[in-house]
Scaffold this active site. Sequence first.
Site, PDB file in Angstrom:
ATOM      1  N   HIS A   1      11.279  16.007  -2.285  1.00 22.37           N
ATOM      2  CA  HIS A   1      11.481  15.187  -1.080  1.00 22.37           C
ATOM      3  C   HIS A   1      12.591  15.757  -0.211  1.00 22.37           C
ATOM      4  O   HIS A   1      12.486  15.775   1.017  1.00 22.37           O
ATOM      5  CB  HIS A   1      11.845  13.746  -1.465  1.00 22.37           C
TER       6      HIS A   1
ATOM      7  N   GLU B   1       0.356  18.102  -7.704  1.00 28.62           N
ATOM      8  CA  GLU B   1       0.583  16.779  -8.315  1.00 28.62           C
ATOM      9  C   GLU B   1      -0.150  16.673  -9.652  1.00 28.62           C
ATOM     10  O   GLU B   1       0.334  16.026 -10.582  1.00 28.62           O
ATOM     11  CB  GLU B   1       0.135  15.644  -7.379  1.00 28.62           C
TER      12      GLU B   1
ATOM     13  N   ARG C   1      -2.056 -13.039   5.380  1.00 27.74           N
ATOM     14  CA  ARG C   1      -1.239 -13.058   4.148  1.00 27.74           C
ATOM     15  C   ARG C   1      -1.912 -12.375   2.960  1.00 27.74           C
ATOM     16  O   ARG C   1      -1.592 -12.668   1.808  1.00 27.74           O
ATOM     17  CB  ARG C   1      -0.854 -14.477   3.747  1.00 27.74           C
TER      18      ARG C   1
ATOM     19  N   ARG D   1       7.899   4.037 -14.300  1.00 23.57           N
ATOM     20  CA  ARG D   1       7.315   4.623 -13.095  1.00 23.57           C
ATOM     21  C   ARG D   1       8.158   5.777 -12.567  1.00 23.57           C
ATOM     22  O   ARG D   1       7.657   6.663 -11.884  1.00 23.57           O
ATOM     23  CB  ARG D   1       7.158   3.539 -12.016  1.00 23.57           C
TER      24      ARG D   1
ATOM     25  N   ASN E   1       8.328  10.664 -10.699  1.00 18.62           N
ATOM     26  CA  ASN E   1       9.200  11.335  -9.750  1.00 18.62           C
ATOM     27  C   ASN E   1       9.573  12.758 -10.161  1.00 18.62           C
ATOM     28  O   ASN E   1      10.340  13.412  -9.471  1.00 18.62           O
ATOM     29  CB  ASN E   1      10.484  10.507  -9.602  1.00 18.62           C
TER      30      ASN E   1
ATOM     31  N   HIS F   1       3.343  18.351   0.969  1.00 17.70           N
ATOM     32  CA  HIS F   1       4.019  17.558  -0.052  1.00 17.70           C
ATOM     33  C   HIS F   1       3.921  18.253  -1.417  1.00 17.70           C
ATOM     34  O   HIS F   1       4.903  18.375  -2.155  1.00 17.70           O
ATOM     35  CB  HIS F   1       3.398  16.162  -0.115  1.00 17.70           C
TER      36      HIS F   1
ATOM     37  N   GLU G   1       8.632  -0.127 -10.422  1.00 19.70           N
ATOM     38  CA  GLU G   1       9.493   1.026 -10.499  1.00 19.70           C
ATOM     39  C   GLU G   1      10.868   0.765 -11.095  1.00 19.70           C
ATOM     40  O   GLU G   1      11.860   1.296 -10.648  1.00 19.70           O
ATOM     41  CB  GLU G   1       9.670   1.586  -9.080  1.00 19.70           C
TER      42      GLU G   1
ATOM     43  N   LYS H   1       1.042   1.064  -3.921  1.00 24.73           N
ATOM     44  CA  LYS H   1       2.090   1.220  -2.911  1.00 24.73           C
ATOM     45  C   LYS H   1       1.445   1.452  -1.556  1.00 24.73           C
ATOM     46  O   LYS H   1       0.713   2.423  -1.363  1.00 24.73           O
ATOM     47  CB  LYS H   1       2.972   2.429  -3.244  1.00 24.73           C
TER      48      LYS H   1
ATOM     49  N   HIS I   1      10.069  15.430  -7.646  1.00 23.46           N
ATOM     50  CA  HIS I   1      10.093  14.779  -6.332  1.00 23.46           C
ATOM     51  C   HIS I   1      11.494  14.608  -5.769  1.00 23.46           C
ATOM     52  O   HIS I   1      11.649  14.461  -4.561  1.00 23.46           O
ATOM     53  CB  HIS I   1       9.389  13.417  -6.406  1.00 23.46           C
TER      54      HIS I   1
ATOM     55  N   LYS J   1      -1.626   8.119 -14.048  1.00 24.29           N
ATOM     56  CA  LYS J   1      -0.838   7.345 -13.090  1.00 24.29           C
ATOM     57  C   LYS J   1      -1.047   5.848 -13.293  1.00 24.29           C
ATOM     58  O   LYS J   1      -0.093   5.082 -13.273  1.00 24.29           O
ATOM     59  CB  LYS J   1      -1.161   7.727 -11.648  1.00 24.29           C
TER      60      LYS J   1
END
Lengths: 364, 364
Positions: free
Chosen positions: A237, A170, A106, A226, A230, A250, A222, A128, A233, A212
């Site tokens: 994406h 980035e 956990r 946040r 993006n 990427h 988010e 994340k 992106h 960041k």
Amino acid sequence: VVGSGVLERSGALLEKLGFDGPPLLVSSRQILDLHGQALVDGLGRRYGSVAVVRMPDGERAKNHSTLRALYDGLFEARADRRSWLVAFGGGVVGDVAGFAAATFLRGIRYVNVPTTLLAQVDSAIGGKVGINVPQGKNLVGAFHQPGAVLSDAAVLQTLPERELASGLFEVVKYAAIRSERLLRYLEAEIEGARSRRPEVLERVVWESARIKSEIVSGDEREGGERMALNFGHTVGHALEAATRYRRFTHGEAVGWGMIAALGFGRELGLLGAAEAGRLETLIRRVAPLPPLGGVALDAVWEALGRDKKFRSGSIRMVLLPRLGASRVRADVDPAHLRRYLERFLAAGRRRPAAGARRRPQAGA
Amino acid sequence: VVGSGVLERSGALLEKLGFDGPPLLVSSRQILDLHGQALVDGLGRRYGSVAVVRMPDGERAKNHSTLRALYDGLFEARADRRSWLVAFGGGVVGDVAGFAAATFLRGIRYVNVPTTLLAQVDSAIGGKVGINVPQGKNLVGAFHQPGAVLSDAAVLQTLPERELASGLFEVVKYAAIRSERLLRYLEAEIEGARSRRPEVLERVVWESARIKSEIVSGDEREGGERMALNFGHTVGHALEAATRYRRFTHGEAVGWGMIAALGFGRELGLLGAAEAGRLETLIRRVAPLPPLGGVALDAVWEALGRDKKFRSGSIRMVLLPRLGASRVRADVDPAHLRRYLERFLAAGRRRPAAGARRRPQAGA
């Protein structure tokens, strides 16, 4: 912690940060071959012998079966609730090992030691973690903050050229959304970054990680701020998905995505031509972008529809009102965006990517 | 929310608690057959049609493959970040569906609608979710608080006798560690609870849930106070593991575990004979405890060593300084505990379990 020789000092640094008891090092064979000794020595100086749990690397290994093998490895190494992991590798190792840490007994603590520029400036920061499932990337995971992130400029010296560039795109994104100062620095030092001068890499990693973590700490889950991360992106994406993650890194996809967002923002009356041109020039100085020839509008549009952030019907996009600032537009007209993307793809097909100064939608 | 007819009112209750958009109901075939209509109607009154994702039930289904099937079901039902689950079933459904909620798209909301007394008073409260792995039970999971817990006394009417008793042993535990008032109520109304009088069940569920949530909200991650919940569980878990989870229900094992802890506490000079006898009498009034014949000391001792909470070498046990209060003893002498357990097991073998008033270690 950002610097050169951080791996060698890892044990002392982590002890100071309150990590006691022996760490469990999670990494891939390739990374261990390249840089394992430096980290094992650095940790060993304070913690004695270091148990190593190996995992496969690469986007295709970012799945349930790797995760379960990792749990098995942790049990074999007799990990308990007070154990802590050191995730040593690129984004895949960090995401899977971080998710294992989030869920093993956990939740146990972990430290991220990213070995790609992309991981140092992006995936290692913000908590994340997760895996891919057949339905899509990163669709199963958690928010689990690392207790520390150690970024060593030395490991970037062995990074393949294209992966270094992937991270730099980035970095340009952070400058674009938050820091005109970083933008000016990049305009002056992009060659130094590309030739991996340690002090330049340290600076861009530090500034990016700072931006960041500021954004993320204000909005871990988010809801709002946040979303700024993006920038580039949404279309990025979609380009990756439409080409099955095979044509673009990427960062390259984000490079194209930022150019698309600049052009679309221009059509909505945001950002002047000079500023947009200035940012596009910097993007193109990072590295040549693979051309968009053969990328089908329908595939891109379908991928946009599958985007988690697009799901709920309303289309939101991050645009720049000026360099160093971002704005979320929630009122994007889908028909307009689709028409724009058609022109954008056509322009990206026609012209060679490198060195062009004009924006791709200029002919529209 | 604790009451009778809660399923029928579920839609109105959850809407008031801020749940909007349609729920995804996760449950097992058996529970849906018994009580599905009431909940689907209750939810449907506010949310229209309710999508149902079925999962297998039972401890053996509490694994990775059920979890993955559940993710697939959520994708098929087109769940997104704003979706929320209703976990409808006993502890296994709540734990697996809760863990799916904790990790699907990095976490979505969920509501627990427990259908066993044990789940209503224990597993549904506190946010512990997870699955079993080959190495042991609940070793992979997360802390993910439900947005609401709806406990309906009506669903307890169909519960098998032994499962009802299993939950009542946990209720006795709450009384023992925190509430002499609840203890007196149980002494007066244990027959009413066993014959499932709704107002008695509602009261014991409410009091137990209140005690557990108070303890848990002060110590979500089990550093200190939450440890009190472990009264009777150190030996109880070991008895379950030593008999491969086949002989005792969880509650029965906890019943024996509480009796063991009472006796051991007596040897350490805690709690007078009258008070210990009073609690043991109540425990034995809940239901007959399967005898300990054939339970090997070595197997129990080995299982104790594997206990997560025992891992780090030091043995800690929750004991009672008086009825309604608990104390964690971190200075337990392993040799003493082992000698005590030998006598405890021998006593539990010799005497029939039901109706006995003397403590099992009395002959030692």
